[in-house]
Design a protein around this motif. Structure first.
Motif, PDB file in Angstrom:
ATOM      1  N   LEU A 129       0.830  -1.210   0.000  1.00 53.18           N
ATOM      2  CA  LEU A 129       0.000   0.000   0.000  1.00 53.18           C
ATOM      3  C   LEU A 129       0.865   1.260   0.000  1.00 53.18           C
ATOM      4  N   ARG A 130       1.982   1.230   0.727  1.00 52.11           N
ATOM      5  CA  ARG A 130       2.890   2.390   0.705  1.00 52.11           C
ATOM      6  C   ARG A 130       3.481   2.569  -0.693  1.00 52.11           C
ATOM      7  N   ASN A 131       3.835   1.472  -1.331  1.00 50.84           N
ATOM      8  CA  ASN A 131       4.377   1.558  -2.692  1.00 50.84           C
ATOM      9  C   ASN A 131       3.341   2.102  -3.665  1.00 50.84           C
ATOM     10  N   LEU A 132       2.087   1.705  -3.481  1.00 55.11           N
ATOM     11  CA  LEU A 132       1.023   2.208  -4.354  1.00 55.11           C
ATOM     12  C   LEU A 132       0.860   3.712  -4.193  1.00 55.11           C
ATOM     13  N   ARG A 133       0.889   4.181  -2.958  1.00 55.64           N
ATOM     14  CA  ARG A 133       0.725   5.615  -2.711  1.00 55.64           C
ATOM     15  C   ARG A 133       1.921   6.426  -3.205  1.00 55.64           C
ATOM     16  N   ALA A 134       3.086   5.789  -3.274  1.00 50.90           N
ATOM     17  CA  ALA A 134       4.285   6.502  -3.714  1.00 50.90           C
ATOM     18  C   ALA A 134       4.453   6.498  -5.232  1.00 50.90           C
ATOM     19  N   ALA A 135       3.759   5.595  -5.917  1.00 54.03           N
ATOM     20  CA  ALA A 135       3.937   5.442  -7.367  1.00 54.03           C
ATOM     21  C   ALA A 135       3.211   6.550  -8.126  1.00 54.03           C
ATOM     22  N   THR A 136       3.699   6.821  -9.327  1.00 50.67           N
ATOM     23  CA  THR A 136       3.077   7.816 -10.206  1.00 50.67           C
ATOM     24  C   THR A 136       3.082   7.286 -11.629  1.00 50.67           C
ATOM     25  N   GLY A 137       2.258   7.903 -12.471  1.00 51.04           N
ATOM     26  CA  GLY A 137       2.260   7.592 -13.894  1.00 51.04           C
ATOM     27  C   GLY A 137       1.987   6.130 -14.185  1.00 51.04           C
ATOM     28  N   LYS A 138       2.727   5.588 -15.146  1.00 53.17           N
ATOM     29  CA  LYS A 138       2.531   4.194 -15.560  1.00 53.17           C
ATOM     30  C   LYS A 138       2.830   3.233 -14.413  1.00 53.17           C
ATOM     31  N   ASP A 139       3.801   3.575 -13.563  1.00 50.23           N
ATOM     32  CA  ASP A 139       4.131   2.708 -12.432  1.00 50.23           C
ATOM     33  C   ASP A 139       2.937   2.548 -11.495  1.00 50.23           C
ATOM     34  N   LEU A 140       2.210   3.634 -11.283  1.00 54.22           N
ATOM     35  CA  LEU A 140       1.005   3.572 -10.454  1.00 54.22           C
ATOM     36  C   LEU A 140      -0.032   2.666 -11.104  1.00 54.22           C
ATOM     37  N   ASP A 141      -0.259   2.850 -12.395  1.00 57.53           N
ATOM     38  CA  ASP A 141      -1.278   2.065 -13.095  1.00 57.53           C
ATOM     39  C   ASP A 141      -0.960   0.572 -13.033  1.00 57.53           C
ATOM     40  N   VAL A 142       0.284   0.230 -13.309  1.00 61.86           N
ATOM     41  CA  VAL A 142       0.678  -1.181 -13.319  1.00 61.86           C
ATOM     42  C   VAL A 142       0.564  -1.786 -11.926  1.00 61.86           C
ATOM     43  N   LEU A 143       1.058  -1.082 -10.902  1.00 61.16           N
ATOM     44  CA  LEU A 143       1.010  -1.632  -9.552  1.00 61.16           C
ATOM     45  C   LEU A 143      -0.430  -1.779  -9.076  1.00 61.16           C
ATOM     46  N   PHE A 144      -1.279  -0.822  -9.391  1.00 61.33           N
ATOM     47  CA  PHE A 144      -2.689  -0.946  -9.018  1.00 61.33           C
ATOM     48  C   PHE A 144      -3.312  -2.171  -9.672  1.00 61.33           C
ATOM     49  N   LEU A 145      -3.083  -2.357 -10.964  1.00 61.36           N
ATOM     50  CA  LEU A 145      -3.646  -3.502 -11.669  1.00 61.36           C
ATOM     51  C   LEU A 145      -3.112  -4.812 -11.095  1.00 61.36           C
ATOM     52  N   GLN A 146      -1.839  -4.853 -10.776  1.00 60.22           N
ATOM     53  CA  GLN A 146      -1.251  -6.072 -10.210  1.00 60.22           C
ATOM     54  C   GLN A 146      -1.845  -6.391  -8.840  1.00 60.22           C
ATOM     55  N   LEU A 147      -1.917  -5.385  -7.983  1.00 58.96           N
ATOM     56  CA  LEU A 147      -2.435  -5.605  -6.630  1.00 58.96           C
ATOM     57  C   LEU A 147      -3.917  -5.959  -6.651  1.00 58.96           C
ATOM     58  N   MET A 148      -4.683  -5.282  -7.513  1.00 55.49           N
ATOM     59  CA  MET A 148      -6.118  -5.548  -7.552  1.00 55.49           C
ATOM     60  C   MET A 148      -6.419  -6.899  -8.186  1.00 55.49           C
ATOM     61  N   LEU A 149      -5.650  -7.278  -9.195  1.00 57.17           N
ATOM     62  CA  LEU A 149      -5.831  -8.595  -9.792  1.00 57.17           C
ATOM     63  C   LEU A 149      -5.549  -9.675  -8.751  1.00 57.17           C
TER      64      LEU A 149
END
Length: 236
Positions: free
Chosen positions: A161-181
């Motif tokens: 969750l800390r990594n998700l909040r720290a991510a931006t741009g494409k990194d945010l999108d990819v991490l969100f999709l990975q975590l939610m999947l």
């Protein structure tokens, strides 16, 4: 000649007043509360005559109560991640998916909390591990011990969750999709178990509908990850 104050004067049109920056968060919070109330109202409707096939409330150790408590916790984290992605992504497709997940799961939380209130049960698990309600006659799902689990499958860690909040741009999108999947896939066994074994028809129905929706969303997220040159995370 004096100027007629009632006559329009030609010139640049005055810019429309902008809403204060605090208005949007309040609107979002109000919408979330409304969804929870709608869901809770729907949950309470099982108390109407003919709405339930059982004459008494499910017991504390029943599939119905355990599912409603544990899936509320599971959903709450999905809502947290989806709300963050919705507010911080610039990707229209990710924003729409995050909004859909947040909206659907907020309403389902409201329904499950409405059931628990009607049944006189705590809103969250108390004094037990997660998923203890899934053990019947030695049965276990996905290798979970019959004694339950300290963490439900698919749940993101504090570091995630800390990594998700720290991510931006494409990194945010990819991490969100990975975590939610991973989150969706991790909750599938609980949804299937409740769809098959809950005593209340409304509980079985919600679990089956949620499983269908999340299975479809999981397929979409795999495609979206591939489009962005990324792969799913291993299940936890």
């Amino acid at each position: 000649m004096s100027l007629d104050m009632g006559t329009a004067v030609d010139g640049p049109e005055a810019p429309a007043p902008q809403q204060p920056r605090w208005v949007r968060p309040l609107v979002i919070v109000a919408a979330a509360v409304a969804l929870l109330l709608i869901g809770a109202t729907a949950g309470l409707l099982i108390g109407l005559p003919g709405a339930s096939s059982t004459s008494s409330s499910p017991a504390a150790n029943s599939v119905d109560v355990g599912f409603a408590q544990d899936m509320t916790v599971h959903h709450e984290q999905a809502v947290e991640m989806a709300a963050w992605a919705r507010d911080h992504t610039t990707d229209v497709q990710v924003k729409q998916l995050a909004f859909d997940i947040e909206t659907t799961q907020l309403q389902q939380i409201g329904q499950m909390q409405g059931w628990l209130a009607l049944w006189g049960q705590p809103s969250a698990p108390v004094g037990r591990d997660y998923m203890t309600w899934m053990a019947d006659s030695g049965h276990s799902m996905s290798g979970m011990a019959s004694a339950g689990a300290a963490r439900m499958p698919g749940m993101a860690t504090d570091v995630d969750l800390r990594n998700l909040r720290a991510a931006t741009g494409k990194d945010l999108d990819v991490l969100f999709l990975q975590l939610m999947l991973r989150h969706h896939v991790g909750g599938a066994d609980m949804l299937q178990y409740a769809a098959d074994r809950a005593s209340e028809p409304v509980v079985r129905n919600l679990a089956a509908q949620a499983l269908s929706a999340q299975t479809s969303e999981a397929g979409l997220m795999r495609t979206m990850l591939g489009d962005r040159g990324a792969q799913p995370l291993p299940q936890n």
